[in-house]
Enzyme design. Structure first.
Site, PDB file in Angstrom:
ATOM      1  N   HIS A 176      -7.807   8.208   3.623  1.00 34.73           N
ATOM      2  CA  HIS A 176      -7.147   9.461   3.218  1.00 34.73           C
ATOM      3  C   HIS A 176      -8.188  10.451   2.745  1.00 34.73           C
ATOM      4  O   HIS A 176      -9.294  10.070   2.352  1.00 34.73           O
ATOM      5  CB  HIS A 176      -6.154   9.187   2.092  1.00 34.73           C
ATOM      6  CG  HIS A 176      -6.787   8.705   0.814  1.00 34.73           C
ATOM      7  ND1 HIS A 176      -7.240   7.402   0.643  1.00 34.73           N
ATOM      8  CD2 HIS A 176      -7.073   9.344  -0.342  1.00 34.73           C
ATOM      9  CE1 HIS A 176      -7.761   7.265  -0.571  1.00 34.73           C
ATOM     10  NE2 HIS A 176      -7.682   8.440  -1.187  1.00 34.73           N
ATOM     11  N   GLN A 211      -8.416  14.271   0.326  1.00 30.80           N
ATOM     12  CA  GLN A 211      -7.691  14.917  -0.768  1.00 30.80           C
ATOM     13  C   GLN A 211      -7.951  16.406  -0.733  1.00 30.80           C
ATOM     14  O   GLN A 211      -8.940  16.858  -0.170  1.00 30.80           O
ATOM     15  CB  GLN A 211      -8.161  14.366  -2.119  1.00 30.80           C
ATOM     16  CG  GLN A 211      -7.957  12.874  -2.284  1.00 30.80           C
ATOM     17  CD  GLN A 211      -8.423  12.364  -3.645  1.00 30.80           C
ATOM     18  OE1 GLN A 211      -7.966  12.795  -4.680  1.00 30.80           O
ATOM     19  NE2 GLN A 211      -9.354  11.425  -3.623  1.00 30.80           N
ATOM     20  N   ALA A 236     -13.040   5.796  -4.091  1.00 33.09           N
ATOM     21  CA  ALA A 236     -11.685   5.692  -3.540  1.00 33.09           C
ATOM     22  C   ALA A 236     -10.926   4.597  -4.283  1.00 33.09           C
ATOM     23  O   ALA A 236     -11.408   3.470  -4.382  1.00 33.09           O
ATOM     24  CB  ALA A 236     -11.745   5.375  -2.054  1.00 33.09           C
ATOM     25  N   HIS A 281      -3.170   1.098   8.356  1.00 32.94           N
ATOM     26  CA  HIS A 281      -3.965   0.602   7.230  1.00 32.94           C
ATOM     27  C   HIS A 281      -5.213  -0.125   7.755  1.00 32.94           C
ATOM     28  O   HIS A 281      -5.102  -1.002   8.596  1.00 32.94           O
ATOM     29  CB  HIS A 281      -3.123  -0.356   6.390  1.00 32.94           C
ATOM     30  CG  HIS A 281      -3.747  -0.699   5.081  1.00 32.94           C
ATOM     31  ND1 HIS A 281      -3.333  -0.139   3.880  1.00 32.94           N
ATOM     32  CD2 HIS A 281      -4.776  -1.512   4.764  1.00 32.94           C
ATOM     33  CE1 HIS A 281      -4.072  -0.614   2.911  1.00 32.94           C
ATOM     34  NE2 HIS A 281      -4.966  -1.448   3.413  1.00 32.94           N
ATOM     35  N   CYS A 334       0.866  -1.188   0.000  1.00 35.39           N
ATOM     36  CA  CYS A 334       0.000   0.000   0.000  1.00 35.39           C
ATOM     37  C   CYS A 334       0.899   1.233   0.000  1.00 35.39           C
ATOM     38  O   CYS A 334       1.727   1.386   0.891  1.00 35.39           O
ATOM     39  CB  CYS A 334      -0.905   0.004   1.227  1.00 35.39           C
ATOM     40  SG  CYS A 334      -1.699   1.609   1.483  1.00 35.39           S
TER      41      CYS A 334
END
Lengths: 331, 331
Positions: free
Chosen positions: B165, B167, B159, B112, B39
């Site tokens: 996350h 943006q 996504a 994660h 990742c």
């Protein structure tokens, strides 16, 4: 009764239709909603839909709601809008009115699994004929200002049934996006003394976004699309209403439709897509500044945070490149 | 270079970003784009992203782009916009300009698979702190008029990476939807001598769409949503800019965020969603008519033909019913 509501901040409209409804916890269902068992749109299952409002191609001696039809129009079993009185209510910041309207399903073929791209020209002509008859009938009703005809093809594009069909919604108002088109093209006409769409056709016909054409229609990639491969089909001659010169246009319309979908299908087999018909509001006199047209919107990227937040669309493919690709492909 | 284009008919903007790009035939990929393997957002994989522009929580003695961070901001590897000159070009009906901008990824956690709803208040505060620092820095740059911060959670919500996350996109223009909000609320203020958002807060606070609140923030269901369960979080006091009274607001903002997402997650575990931050344009003086706010848009129904054709949204759930449901649930 469903209702129209206007967002006090953005002015955007929503139709709240709890009749189609579910509990909040019911929403995370699997993507592919394959309700197997009897398809309610197949011949022989006419009892699974509300009674038809139109059937084309069935022998005259056969009773209504029996098999034998080629195209069949039925009220949507889970309508977003239902016929009724239009009652407005404004309370403080909140504007709403009753969700009066008509929501119908146009079953495009008796053959389950036959997609529009494999229709013969005559089969497709019957679908447009059904559009015409419903538009005429709903105009006579007098309560509706606009009829939106659209199609959702494939589960990713929002189709809950896989049997090919389109839908229509008769509305007591002119939808925002149509209003914007009408307003902007009216102003353009006023300022420039010519029709924006006539000018667009001329320009696209000789430009890098042209896909194909025939004597009456032009197909081209949208200059500023919402999805990759967004394609518009537009009459070359000035026609503001889909019903204007309908018979004369029909053969050429079927021809361009089958060409365009043949090309799209050749590139992306099984492509999920939506299309919408934009035409003048019901009962308009011919408008000197508008063209009816189809917008074909493939379902290839997601409407996500950026789009919800800006109203602009990120498209990862040049329309000119897509058009060159489609021009060269023969189905 | 990507480019902004304006549709000559509707006026709608698109960003054509072939840099993210694919060939037309590349688009029908499986829905879940699980690029397994390393990742690129996990600690230890810092070499898989462009060099960071910000890292929070890493010991000072550690070098940049090394593990140990709690929140990390990196340029998007596949940016929709890239920094550069802003050159306009209008040719006949077509208006475009160069796609100059900034597109960054805010990695919200080193863990994660840990989703925002399971963050501690301090962990969430660091995410907002990263927003603040990037907004301040991008305002100083001078080229950008607006920074849109948004989040796509889950493959259905757009996504492409599952590591949590958000943006941000810095833009040389004010996005259409923000412009509409600003314009409508400015006019409301002019006509009524009060702030539309202050009035909305007061009205929603005592109404059937209230979900929860604390001393500084109110969360409520949108009156005319685009998706079932669309939820807005808004400061109760008049604040037009997210950065205004930021420190003072931070704890309460984390509190309301975790409450709302806790409730949503309790109803619909793993809910895919988008959220967007709407705030005053960069460098505005405090505006007397605007409130910054978050819009949380679950991804539960499809944007389909009706929505593409009208600009209105069909929502199969009453916001009042959804709010009652959420009010009663404790995470």
């Amino acid at each position: 009764m469903p209702e129209f509501r206007r967002d006090p901040v953005s002015g955007r409209w929503a139709i709240i239709a709890p009749e189609r409804g579910k509990r909040p916890t019911d929403f995370l269902l699997p993507e592919e909603n394959t309700k197997e068992g009897r398809c309610p749109l197949c011949p022989g299952s006419e009892d699974l839909t509300p009674p038809e409002v139109l059937a084309l191609g069935r022998p005259e001696e056969a009773p209504p709601n029996s098999p034998g039809w080629k195209v069949r129009v039925v009220p949507n079993k889970y309508p977003a809008l239902i016929p009724g009185e239009i009652e407005k209510e404004t309370e403080g910041l909140y504007e709403r009115f009753s969700g009066a309207g008509v929501h119908e399903v146009i079953v495009e073929t008796p053959e389950h699994g036959k997609s529009l791209v494999r229709f013969s020209p005559n089969e497709l002509a019957l679908v447009f004929e059904a559009y015409r008859l419903r538009l005429e009938e709903l105009a006579r009703d007098g309560r509706w200002r606009y009829v939106l005809i659209f199609k959702n093809r494939g589960a990713r594009a929002g189709a809950s049934l896989s049997h090919d069909h389109s839908q229509l919604v008769a509305l007591p108002l002119i939808p925002e996006l149509v209003k914007i088109e009408l307003e902007r093209s009216r102003i353009y006409h006023e300022r420039n003394g010519e029709c924006l769409f006539c000018k667009l056709v001329k320009s696209e016909q000789n430009g890098p976004r042209r896909i194909c054409e025939n004597e009456r229609f032009l197909a081209f990639m949208a200059y500023a699309p919402r999805q990759p491969l967004e394609t518009w089909i537009m009459p070359k001659k000035h026609r503001s209403d889909f019903l204007d010169h309908f018979d004369e246009n029909l053969e050429a319309l079927c021809d361009i439709f089958l060409k365009v979908f043949g090309k799209l299908e050749a590139i992306l087999p099984g492509l999920p897509y939506n299309f919408v018909l934009h035409t003048a509001p019901l009962g308009s006199a011919p408008l000197p500044y508008y063209h009816w047209h189809f917008e074909i919107i493939p379902c290839l990227t997601r409407v996500a945070g950026f789009e919800w937040g800006t109203g602009a669309y990120i498209v990862p493919l040049l329309p000119e490149e897509a058009a060159a690709f489609l021009r060269d492909i023969s189905p």
